[in-house]
Design a protein around this motif. Structure first.
Motif, PDB file in Angstrom:
ATOM      1  N   GLU A  35       0.825  -1.213   0.000  1.00 40.11           N
ATOM      2  CA  GLU A  35       0.000   0.000   0.000  1.00 40.11           C
ATOM      3  C   GLU A  35       0.856   1.259   0.000  1.00 40.11           C
ATOM      4  O   GLU A  35       0.530   2.245  -0.675  1.00 40.11           O
ATOM      5  CB  GLU A  35      -0.931  -0.025   1.217  1.00 40.11           C
ATOM      6  CG  GLU A  35      -2.014  -1.098   1.133  1.00 40.11           C
ATOM      7  CD  GLU A  35      -2.761  -1.276   2.437  1.00 40.11           C
ATOM      8  OE1 GLU A  35      -2.317  -0.682   3.457  1.00 40.11           O
ATOM      9  OE2 GLU A  35      -3.771  -2.001   2.466  1.00 40.11           O
ATOM     10  N   ARG A 206      -7.724   4.390   0.966  1.00 39.97           N
ATOM     11  CA  ARG A 206      -7.174   3.997  -0.333  1.00 39.97           C
ATOM     12  C   ARG A 206      -8.243   3.383  -1.243  1.00 39.97           C
ATOM     13  O   ARG A 206      -8.168   3.529  -2.452  1.00 39.97           O
ATOM     14  CB  ARG A 206      -6.043   2.989  -0.133  1.00 39.97           C
ATOM     15  CG  ARG A 206      -4.852   3.546   0.665  1.00 39.97           C
ATOM     16  CD  ARG A 206      -3.724   2.536   0.744  1.00 39.97           C
ATOM     17  NE  ARG A 206      -2.558   3.112   1.405  1.00 39.97           N
ATOM     18  CZ  ARG A 206      -2.272   2.982   2.691  1.00 39.97           C
ATOM     19  NH1 ARG A 206      -3.113   2.302   3.478  1.00 39.97           N
ATOM     20  NH2 ARG A 206      -1.199   3.534   3.212  1.00 39.97           N
ATOM     21  N   ALA A 207      -9.185   2.665  -0.668  1.00 42.47           N
ATOM     22  CA  ALA A 207     -10.252   2.045  -1.446  1.00 42.47           C
ATOM     23  C   ALA A 207     -11.578   2.322  -0.757  1.00 42.47           C
ATOM     24  O   ALA A 207     -11.711   2.167   0.456  1.00 42.47           O
ATOM     25  CB  ALA A 207     -10.022   0.544  -1.574  1.00 42.47           C
ATOM     26  N   THR A 261     -12.973  -3.775  -7.242  1.00 43.56           N
ATOM     27  CA  THR A 261     -12.342  -4.993  -6.750  1.00 43.56           C
ATOM     28  C   THR A 261     -13.388  -6.081  -6.591  1.00 43.56           C
ATOM     29  O   THR A 261     -14.592  -5.844  -6.746  1.00 43.56           O
ATOM     30  CB  THR A 261     -11.655  -4.744  -5.397  1.00 43.56           C
ATOM     31  OG1 THR A 261     -12.664  -4.492  -4.408  1.00 43.56           O
ATOM     32  CG2 THR A 261     -10.717  -3.552  -5.466  1.00 43.56           C
ATOM     33  N   TRP A 267     -10.710   1.578  -6.048  1.00 37.38           N
ATOM     34  CA  TRP A 267      -9.410   2.138  -5.695  1.00 37.38           C
ATOM     35  C   TRP A 267      -9.469   3.642  -5.919  1.00 37.38           C
ATOM     36  O   TRP A 267      -9.705   4.103  -7.032  1.00 37.38           O
ATOM     37  CB  TRP A 267      -8.312   1.524  -6.566  1.00 37.38           C
ATOM     38  CG  TRP A 267      -7.876   0.162  -6.125  1.00 37.38           C
ATOM     39  CD1 TRP A 267      -8.334  -1.041  -6.579  1.00 37.38           C
ATOM     40  CD2 TRP A 267      -6.883  -0.127  -5.143  1.00 37.38           C
ATOM     41  NE1 TRP A 267      -7.693  -2.065  -5.941  1.00 37.38           N
ATOM     42  CE2 TRP A 267      -6.790  -1.545  -5.056  1.00 37.38           C
ATOM     43  CE3 TRP A 267      -6.068   0.662  -4.329  1.00 37.38           C
ATOM     44  CZ2 TRP A 267      -5.920  -2.176  -4.184  1.00 37.38           C
ATOM     45  CZ3 TRP A 267      -5.192   0.030  -3.469  1.00 37.38           C
ATOM     46  CH2 TRP A 267      -5.113  -1.372  -3.394  1.00 37.38           C
TER      47      TRP A 267
END
Length: 722
Positions: A35, A206-207, A261, A267
């Protein structure tokens, strides 16, 4: 392959297998490193900010100063909705929870006042009713949060369609939600969850989970629902992988297709936090419709209402390392979908990275074991560079996220483990070779010995060698005039210089015997053309000694020049490690060694500095040689034919040497025939020799006294070796 190499390969492959399994299990530390790598990519190339129809109406510090502290009464939020609707907002999405009644509502404030009449209480305004009336019929999306208590599920305002099986088990779980006011649920055009990273232990967002699931129903997030309402769409279309159950690959909302995902997460590809994205709520609520630039920013935009004010605890960290209001990440989610600039990590990325660890690690083990650690390191650096470049290019041009760090770290661990094993075990014998031969062999020979199995086993082998002995003339006289330390200094200077000529011509320095050197060629490894290389080494020694004398390197003055004698013979000898297992010397013994030593001693009698045996002369190539006669060497029953070395191949090809050689042959023939004509020929040859090589003067001065050495049949005295 040696046993040590085989064990090294097996250990290296075991390490590679362990690293491959470790990566397959994907522990938290590796995920964190991955990450961080992807964060660095975004910092190097963030998503460009574009002026898209997405705005954040920010309840900022200025708004709180003008309209009072938070929470605002909901009639003010109703006014905000009305104002935004008048300005032409496509959607108004609230990143605010409306779970409790408005405690600032007049009806709520006076409810507990003693003696208040129920009829009067009902006539007082209720801010919740006002807000519900404001959002009714307008494109307003409300947010709900996650809860660990209760079993409340918000109603679903949209339908879901699937291609394939329904993926209810793919998204993060929704166990319970914060209840919304019933009137708000009924009046809102859409409902979406506002959780940004519910299952992540990291503070960095991040997501973003676009969907949550309770196992029976799916719940969209605030950004997704805002985009649906803005387009007037009624259904989400979810596509999953046909060969993998309970996965989601794409979500279609109206005209937009979003890659996600397997768990339905987007993302987040963030841009810089720009002021153009924000509009102050205070400016929207300003009198007379607000400033014109505010209306232009809001018109046709998807508007998210939230707060950046300090103390309201809605600050999040992005991959760029910036702390931003949480509401801005909802806005950036919609911006990313509208711009079509997505990041994705394919399902096969994990498999590719695991395979790269296995393949690259195995390659490095083989290179480190069979080639050299340096070559393996160079290949490892190339693999590292390729992995970094490929990962970066995939991110930059295709938005694909491949982890270069895990293969690189695995390669480093593998390389250094294999190198350590090779240094400690496999190369142990080579280090012994270097200790034993490093000072006595040329680098090329040393390399060949290092790669010869059992090069240092105790014992000897019979093989053809060319042996050289070198001795200093008049050393006793020189040492008598010098102090012991000066003698040592003289020998170090001379022997060091001469030994370099041996090593440079691929010879092996056997030993130093006082003022003498013993060297040989064609051992411990084969040396092609070893007789000619020994002769070239002798000629190089002659030139080296001349240079040392010319520059007075010994400090004896110009009047005294140091001289040496060199004897060379080619023959069969026993060569190998001789001594004990713990302490041995690599040396040669045998008759050929004795002959070479006797030839060096004969230099004094012949009056020439370099003498070789007939065997060496025949094998030495086209060197400039002069027959020196057949001498009876001590310990030999027959005489040994010797030749003086005048020069190398180029010297032998010169016209001057050809003339000298012709006259020399006539002189030898005359001496063999005991002809009286030898004196006349000797005078001629002395003239030619003095002009060609001054060092031949002593040789020819003594040759007339050694006429018997040129007679074919040995005398009794010769046969006795006297």
């Amino acid at each position: 392959m040696t046993r040590a190499q085989l064990v090294g390969v097996l250990i290296g492959l075991a390490i590679v297998a362990a690293l491959t399994v470790l990566r397959a299990n994907d522990p938290q530390l590796l995920r964190f490193a991955r990450e961080i790598t992807f964060d660095e990519y975004q910092r190097l190339a963030p998503r460009p900010f574009e002026d898209l129809p997405v705005r954040v109406v920010d309840i900022d510090e200025a708004s709180l100063r003008e309209f009072g502290q938070w929470p605002w009464p909901r009639d003010r939020l109703a006014a905000l909705v009305n104002r935004l609707s008048e300005m032409g907002a496509a959607v108004i999405a609230f990143d605010i929870l409306f779970a409790e009644p408005d405690r600032l509502s007049p009806r709520t404030v006076v409810r507990d006042v003693p003696g208040i009449e129920p009829a009067l209480l009902q006539r007082l305004p209720d801010n919740d009713e006002i807000f519900a009336g404001a959002i009714a019929g307008k494109p307003v999306v409300l947010g709900f949060g996650l809860s660990n208590e209760g079993s409340y599920r918000p109603p679903i305002k949209a339908g879901f369609a699937f291609t394939g099986e329904s993926p209810f088990d793919a998204p993060p779980r929704l166990t319970a939600a914060t209840p919304l006011r019933p009137e708000f649920e009924a009046s809102a055009a859409g409902l979406g969850h506002i959780s940004l990273n519910p299952d992540s232990p990291s503070a960095v967002v991040r997501a973003v989970p676009l969907l949550l699931s309770d196992g029976e129903q799916l719940y969209p997030n605030l950004a997704l629902e805002a985009l649906r309402v803005a387009q007037g769409a009624s259904t989400y279309l979810l596509a999953g992988a046909t060969d993998v159950p309970d996965t989601i690959t794409h979500i279609k909302i109206g005209d937009f297709n979003v890659p996600v995902t397997a768990a339905g997460e987007l993302w987040l590809y963030v841009s810089e936090d720009r002021a153009e994205r924000y509009v102050s709520a205070g400016r929207v609520l300003a009198a007379s419709g607000g400033p014109p630039d505010v209306g232009a920013a809001v018109e046709g935009s998807i508007v998210f209402v939230g707060t950046s004010a300090a103390g309201l605890l809605d600050i999040r960290t992005t991959a760029l390392g910036h702390n931003v209001p949480g509401v801005s990440l909802h806005a950036q989610t919609v911006e990313q979908i509208l711009s079509g600039r997505f990041l994705s990590r394919p399902d096969w990325a994990d498999g590719l990275e695991i395979l790269s660890i296995a393949v690259a690690g195995s390659l490095l083990v083989m290179l480190t074991t069979f080639v050299s650690p340096g070559v393996a390191l160079a290949c490892g650096l190339l693999i590292t560079g390729f992995a970094l470049a490929a990962s970066w290019i995939a991110f930059l041009y295709a938005g694909l996220l491949f982890d270069p760090l895990a293969p690189i770290l695995a390669g480093l661990v593998t390389h250094f483990a294999a190198t350590a094993y090779r240094f400690l075990v496999t190369d142990r014998e080579r280090r012994v070779v270097r200790r034993a031969f490093g000072q006595y062999l040329s680098p090329s020979l040393l390399y060949r010995i290092e790669h010869t199995h059992n090069a240092l086993r105790l014992g000897g082998d019979d093989r053809e060698l060319t042996i050289m002995f070198v001795d200093v003339r008049n050393f006793t006289e020189i040492s008598e005039r010098l102090a012991p330390t000066e003698v040592v200094g003289f020998l170090n200077t001379l022997l060091d210089a001469l030994s370099r000529d041996v090593i440079e011509n691929e010879g092996t320095l056997d030993k130093f015997i006082g003022d003498s050197i013993m060297a040989f060629w064609n051992a411990p490894v084969d040396v092609a053309g070893h007789p000619s290389k020994a002769v070239r080494a002798a000629l190089a020694m002659r030139e080296t000694l001349a240079r040392l004398n010319d520059k007075d390197a010994f400090g004896f003055g110009a009047e005294q020049r140091v001289a040496i004698g060199i004897g060379i013979h080619t023959g069969l000898a026993c060569v190998g490690n001789m001594g004990a297992e713990a302490h041995f010397n690599y040396s040669a013994v045998g008759d050929a060694v004795n002959v070479a030593a006797r030839i060096e001693a004969a230099c004094k009698e012949v009056g020439f500095d370099i003498l070789v045996s007939e065997t060496t002369a025949k094998l030495a190539g086209r060197c400039a040689l002069l027959e020196a006669g057949a001498l009876g060497l001590k310990g030999k029953s027959t005489r040994t034919r010797l030749f003086g070395v005048v020069g190398d191949e180029s010297f032998a090809a010169s016209d001057a040497f050809a003339e000298l050689l012709e006259v020399h042959r006539r002189l030898v023939d005359a001496l063999r025939a005991r002809s009286t004509d030898s004196r006349r020929i000797l005078g001629v040859v002395k003239l030619k020799a003095s002009a060609l090589a001054p060092g031949l003067s002593d040789f020819y001065r003594r040759i007339s006294r050694r006429g018997d050495h040129f007679i074919d049949e040995p005398t009794a005295k010769d046969a006795a070796g006297e």
